[in-house]
Design an enzyme around this catalytic site. Structure first.
Site, PDB file in Angstrom:
ATOM      1  N   SER A  36      -6.968   4.715   8.988  1.00 52.69           N
ATOM      2  CA  SER A  36      -7.688   4.549   7.363  1.00 52.69           C
ATOM      3  C   SER A  36      -6.892   3.363   6.554  1.00 52.69           C
ATOM      4  CB  SER A  36      -7.658   5.791   6.764  1.00 52.69           C
ATOM      5  OG  SER A  36      -8.003   5.741   5.337  1.00 52.69           O
TER       6      SER A  36
ATOM      7  N   LYS B  30      -8.464  -1.142   6.110  1.00 52.76           N
ATOM      8  CA  LYS B  30      -8.647  -1.700   4.786  1.00 52.76           C
ATOM      9  C   LYS B  30      -7.476  -2.766   4.643  1.00 52.76           C
ATOM     10  CE  LYS B  30      -7.809   2.406   2.904  1.00 52.76           C
ATOM     11  NZ  LYS B  30      -8.341   3.892   2.701  1.00 52.76           N
TER      12      LYS B  30
ATOM     13  N   ASP C  95     -14.480   3.418   6.945  1.00 50.09           N
ATOM     14  CA  ASP C  95     -13.396   4.343   6.399  1.00 50.09           C
ATOM     15  C   ASP C  95     -13.866   4.918   4.884  1.00 50.09           C
ATOM     16  OD1 ASP C  95     -10.629   5.234   6.097  1.00 50.09           O
ATOM     17  OD2 ASP C  95     -10.705   4.026   4.376  1.00 50.09           O
TER      18      ASP C  95
ATOM     19  N   HIS D  32       0.905  -1.183   0.211  1.00 49.41           N
ATOM     20  CA  HIS D  32      -0.057  -0.101   0.048  1.00 49.41           C
ATOM     21  C   HIS D  32       0.936   1.340  -0.050  1.00 49.41           C
ATOM     22  CE1 HIS D  32      -3.772   2.007   0.762  1.00 49.41           C
ATOM     23  NE2 HIS D  32      -3.014   3.060   1.297  1.00 49.41           N
TER      24      HIS D  32
ATOM     25  N   ARG E  16     -13.159  13.248   5.404  1.00 47.92           N
ATOM     26  CA  ARG E  16     -12.030  14.087   5.709  1.00 47.92           C
ATOM     27  C   ARG E  16     -11.584  14.770   4.488  1.00 47.92           C
ATOM     28  NH1 ARG E  16      -8.647   9.426   6.754  1.00 47.92           N
ATOM     29  NH2 ARG E  16      -7.079  10.752   7.171  1.00 47.92           N
TER      30      ARG E  16
HETATM   31  N1  URA Z   1      -4.887   6.961   2.066  1.00 46.88           N
HETATM   32  C1  URA Z   1      -5.927   6.300   2.717  1.00 46.88           C
HETATM   33  O1  URA Z   1      -6.403   5.198   2.219  1.00 46.88           O
HETATM   34  N2  URA Z   1      -6.212   6.927   3.812  1.00 46.88           N
HETATM   35  C2  URA Z   1      -5.662   8.156   4.062  1.00 46.88           C
HETATM   36  O2  URA Z   1      -5.975   8.738   5.458  1.00 46.88           O
HETATM   37  C3  URA Z   1      -4.709   8.736   3.402  1.00 46.88           C
HETATM   38  C4  URA Z   1      -4.040   7.969   2.512  1.00 46.88           C
END
Ligand code: URA
Length: 433
Positions: A183, A187, A161, A82, A168
């Protein structure tokens, strides 16, 4: 329990209990807590922060707010990657088939572009026919058979999220370490992979502007992942300038193909090799030196490129385009952006270049916007190179000529010239375990 009291308690800087955090996550997911209270809560967290225990509780509650993907059928071989978000970051397109070619299992759900940063799912959709949505059965079946499948995030993966992130994004509450940690890790934990490599971007084009902040974020994400029984490593990599030369969906896919064919070296390949080596270390239990060699050989021998074509074909994509990237549709308008003075390129602000590419049509300004897959920017020169006045610095691509003036202005706002050769910046700051 009342959301009002939870917001007030956080605003005073007090530590919330797990029950209070779970109350918020449950209520926000089912709609009983409205956006305005969630926004006030997020803003309080931005200002007063969260303890590690609170961050872990928020992460776990958000991970469990929807489906938890079970990848136990892949044993310990499943591995995910990620990136915290960057400009020109097409690393997934290269590292995922590379590690799959070496025997790791990549069952990956990727995101769409956000603000000035691009998203893997949009890039993949620039390949004719590529399906970014598969049933769970087909998704897992493909991973078992060929070692790789990459789809968009399914509707019910960490739905809390999904809502909170969108909120956000429009309430200036993205750049908070506990909120970013929860966040991303919610995931990743819900998506099920046993090993996770995080690419934490730092610099002008990243949410974390300094390597120090990036390290704090990385350490917190690793701790939470490990506390959930996952193998996690993080690389802190530069995002002061875009990664590679291409910014924009089809342009980035073409650049990724040229790396996989061994035609392009430089910063992009270097970051990809580092990420892929880390993934091979975690998923296949090899030591770092052996992993580096395996990764390099997989690219040089064409094994990774063969796996890329197999993967794209398995998901319905037009493999002929991957074999002959000239078949990708070209933008109607191709414009040479030329240097207004002579000198070294001293800086290339990644965020502004990402925004210029969005202005050309490569990203969305509002959620409903349709992306122009052929739009974007190819940097002909990069930071540190010398240009004469009138030399082409970049090529701008768009299907709508009216977009050019604003995009060109934004592009040149990103560029600074210097009489002296700038110092070579760091590309990979640190690896954290
Ligand atoms: N990527 C995400 O998935 N969440 C965040 O808060 C920032 C970057």
């Amino acid at each position: 329990m009342r959301m009002y009291d939870i917001i007030h308690k956080k605003r005073l800087g007090l530590e919330l209990t797990n029950e209070e955090i779970e109350f918020f996550v449950k209520g926000y997911t089912d709609g009983s807590i409205p956006d305005y209270q969630a926004a006030a809560f997020a803003m309080a967290v931005v200002f007063v922060g969260m303890t590690d225990r609170e961050t872990a509780a928020l992460t776990l509650a958000m991970a469990h707010s929807g489906d938890m993907i079970d990848l136990s059928c892949l044993g310990d071989l499943s591995v995910d990657k990620h990136s915290t978000g960057g400009v020109g970051d097409k690393t997934t397109l290269i590292v995922a088939p590379t590690v799959a070619a070496l025997g790791a299992k990549v069952a990956k759900m990727s995101g769409r572009g956000l603000g000035h940063t691009g998203g893997t799912v949009d890039k993949l959709e620039s390949i004719e026919g590529y399906k970014t949505s598969l049933s769970e059965e087909d998704f897992l079946g493909q991973v078992k058979k060929i070692g790789i499948a990459v789809i968009g995030q399914t509707g019910n993966l960490a739905p809390c999220d999904k809502k909170l992130y969108a909120l956000r994004d429009v309430t200036a509450t993205v750049d908070s370490i506990p909120l970013i940690t929860s966040s991303i890790m919610s995931k990743k934990i819900a998506a099920g992979s046993h090993s996770i490599v995080l690419d934490i971007k730092t610099g002008s084009g990243a949410f974390m502007k300094t390597p120090e902040d990036a390290e704090v974020l990385g350490r917190k994400m690793i701790d939470i992942g490990k506390s959930c029984g996952r193998n996690v490593a993080a690389l802190i990599t530069d995002m002061n300038v875009p990664l590679g030369h291409a910014v924009g969906n089809a342009l980035e896919v073409k650049e990724a193909i040229s790396v996989l064919r061994g035609e392009t070296k430089g910063d992009l390949r270097e970051v990809c090799e580092a990420l892929a080596s880390s993934m091979v270390c975690l998923a296949l239990g090899k030591d770092l030196e052996e992993s580096k060699k395996l990764v390099k050989d997989a690219i040089d021998s064409g094994l990774a490129y063969a796996k890329f074509r197999e993967w794209i074909g398995a998901q319905g994509g037009n493999v002929a385009w991957c074999e002959n990237p000239d078949l990708f549709p070209r933008a109607k308008v191709e414009y040479d952006a030329v240097a207004s003075e002579s000198g070294f390129i001293g800086g290339m602000n990644a965020e502004k270049i990402g925004s210029a590419s969005v202005l050309l049509g490569a990203g969305r300004v509002s959620k409903e916007d349709k992306i122009d897959m052929s739009a974007g920017i190819v940097l002909v020169k990069k930071k540190g190179e010398y240009v004469e006045k009138g030399d082409v610095v970049a090529k701008l691509y768009t299907s709508d000529e009216k977009r050019l003036p604003d995009a060109e202005k934004m592009f040149f706002d990103a560029i600074t010239y210097s009489d002296t050769e700038p110092q070579k910046g760091t590309l990979i700051y640190k690896t954290l375990h």
